[in-house]
Motif scaffolding. Sequence first.
Motif, PDB file in Angstrom:
ATOM      1  N   CYS A 166     -55.845   9.746  47.680  1.00  0.00           N
ATOM      2  CA  CYS A 166     -57.311   9.903  48.048  1.00  0.00           C
ATOM      3  C   CYS A 166     -58.414   8.602  47.876  1.00  0.00           C
ATOM      4  O   CYS A 166     -57.675   7.637  47.324  1.00  0.00           O
ATOM      5  CB  CYS A 166     -57.724  11.078  47.217  1.00  0.00           C
ATOM      6  N   ASP A 167     -59.501   8.807  48.057  1.00  0.00           N
ATOM      7  CA  ASP A 167     -60.523   7.806  47.963  1.00  0.00           C
ATOM      8  C   ASP A 167     -60.852   7.666  46.358  1.00  0.00           C
ATOM      9  O   ASP A 167     -61.109   8.613  45.744  1.00  0.00           O
ATOM     10  CB  ASP A 167     -61.830   7.796  48.848  1.00  0.00           C
ATOM     11  N   PRO A 168     -60.926   6.324  45.950  1.00  0.00           N
ATOM     12  CA  PRO A 168     -61.320   6.265  44.468  1.00  0.00           C
ATOM     13  C   PRO A 168     -62.648   6.977  44.075  1.00  0.00           C
ATOM     14  O   PRO A 168     -62.645   7.381  43.065  1.00  0.00           O
ATOM     15  CB  PRO A 168     -61.473   4.915  44.187  1.00  0.00           C
ATOM     16  N   THR A 169     -63.532   7.135  44.979  1.00  0.00           N
ATOM     17  CA  THR A 169     -64.746   7.575  44.814  1.00  0.00           C
ATOM     18  C   THR A 169     -64.661   9.190  44.459  1.00  0.00           C
ATOM     19  O   THR A 169     -65.689   9.912  44.199  1.00  0.00           O
ATOM     20  CB  THR A 169     -65.785   7.513  45.966  1.00  0.00           C
ATOM     21  N   GLU A 170     -63.520   9.843  44.996  1.00  0.00           N
ATOM     22  CA  GLU A 170     -63.289  11.169  44.717  1.00  0.00           C
ATOM     23  C   GLU A 170     -62.517  11.566  43.340  1.00  0.00           C
ATOM     24  O   GLU A 170     -62.145  12.744  43.210  1.00  0.00           O
ATOM     25  CB  GLU A 170     -62.328  11.760  46.058  1.00  0.00           C
ATOM     26  N   VAL A 171     -62.305  10.565  42.423  1.00  0.00           N
ATOM     27  CA  VAL A 171     -61.890  10.746  41.084  1.00  0.00           C
ATOM     28  C   VAL A 171     -62.754  10.847  40.110  1.00  0.00           C
ATOM     29  O   VAL A 171     -63.418   9.557  40.136  1.00  0.00           O
ATOM     30  CB  VAL A 171     -60.647   9.866  40.831  1.00  0.00           C
ATOM     31  N   VAL A 172     -62.954  11.724  39.343  1.00  0.00           N
ATOM     32  CA  VAL A 172     -63.610  11.825  38.409  1.00  0.00           C
ATOM     33  C   VAL A 172     -62.844  11.998  37.003  1.00  0.00           C
ATOM     34  O   VAL A 172     -61.832  12.639  36.895  1.00  0.00           O
ATOM     35  CB  VAL A 172     -64.798  13.068  38.110  1.00  0.00           C
ATOM     36  N   PHE A 173     -63.094  10.998  36.022  1.00  0.00           N
ATOM     37  CA  PHE A 173     -62.462  11.091  34.813  1.00  0.00           C
ATOM     38  C   PHE A 173     -62.978  12.174  33.860  1.00  0.00           C
ATOM     39  O   PHE A 173     -64.078  12.580  33.858  1.00  0.00           O
ATOM     40  CB  PHE A 173     -62.514   9.583  33.957  1.00  0.00           C
ATOM     41  N   THR A 174     -61.903  12.779  33.215  1.00  0.00           N
ATOM     42  CA  THR A 174     -62.435  14.104  32.345  1.00  0.00           C
ATOM     43  C   THR A 174     -61.581  13.734  31.066  1.00  0.00           C
ATOM     44  O   THR A 174     -60.805  12.806  30.881  1.00  0.00           O
ATOM     45  CB  THR A 174     -61.917  15.140  33.085  1.00  0.00           C
ATOM     46  N   SER A 175     -61.678  14.850  30.057  1.00  0.00           N
ATOM     47  CA  SER A 175     -61.145  14.912  29.015  1.00  0.00           C
ATOM     48  C   SER A 175     -59.602  15.418  28.992  1.00  0.00           C
ATOM     49  O   SER A 175     -58.943  15.565  27.914  1.00  0.00           O
ATOM     50  CB  SER A 175     -61.965  15.459  27.721  1.00  0.00           C
ATOM     51  N   GLY A 176     -59.428  15.964  30.074  1.00  0.00           N
ATOM     52  CA  GLY A 176     -57.879  16.373  30.098  1.00  0.00           C
ATOM     53  C   GLY A 176     -57.921  17.494  31.212  1.00  0.00           C
ATOM     54  O   GLY A 176     -58.944  17.892  31.830  1.00  0.00           O
TER      55      GLY A 176
END
Length: 375
Positions: free
Chosen positions: A61-71
Amino acid sequence: MTKNIYLDYNASTPIAPEAVEAMRPFLTQHYGNPSSLHWAGAPAKDAVERARAQVAGLLDCDPTEVVFTSGGSESNNHALKGVFFAHRERGDHIITTAVEHPATLNPCRFLERLGAKVTVLPVDRFGRVDPDEVRQAITPRTILISVMHANNEIGTLQPISEISAIAREAGVLFHSDAAQSVGKIPTGVDLLGVDLLSVAGHKLYAPKGVGALYIREGTRIEPFIHGASHEEGKRAGTENVLLAVALGAACEVAGGWIDAPQVPALRDRFWAGLQEMFGNRVTLNGHPTQRLPNTLSVNFVGRIGTEILGRMPQVAASTGSACHAGSVTLSPVLAAMGVPLDEGMGAVRFSLGRQTTWEELQEVRDLLSMTMAGP
């Protein structure tokens, strides 16, 4: 035998050496805030964005579509609650299945208290949901379908691509909890057809406490944490640089393990050995072919899984039942599949990983033989 043997990789994995090395500079050198515009913030910002690209590479996917979370739990909560709050004017109906992880089912129960209508679909004896039942459950008020990619207990794979086609046809958003499948089998978001997808770091050789949520471009979703404009405004809070770089490194390594033949070969050889040794006293949980390559959930008929593992303290594995005050309760997953009590009470899940060896599995088989020979 004195050596400890780890066969619980679906519960958690060791941290990949590459992930450890990726973290090291951010423990000793680069301490700046990624949002700072000066020299101290730049290395942190660059590292977070490189990690985002590495995660995106694994998900295609595009990096802008990735959100970091706690798990994985936060990712699931964000997908479910975020869609519900962002689309309340359009609808309030969510569809899911009876074999989802509590990180999906419990947020659904919470949303029911806020007015959501939740349909929990049954599964067949292999733990798979029928796509036609998903189609029939859709109403004009349906805003989200959430079906896990692979079950954590039995490894069964759901027909995600078929369900996603149904969701697209109906104009309904589709989320999949892919905590168990990312890094083991292909999880390209276009291949699966999902709008949202959850990733748990510690299931793919990254540390605990980090994950990611894929959000397809254009998907309207309420932020999970409100505050400043971090993560494109979808999750406020200063980025956890240390864990983000570890997840990124782990995802890059995982790309080389997708559909690797050695792990399923060991699993199938182990299962054949159990069948040869125990015959009809051991049965398989989950789909015989449509399941994770590392997962073997079996029932030792007429025995209790917790007691079997209790007699083999050197072996780390999981059970599919709980024993309380002399009574046995099946896990919700096995119960939803209709597994008989006399079988399911003896459920044990062996989940293999990159470090698993045939010698270890032979030792476990010998231990099981001695354990099952006793009263």
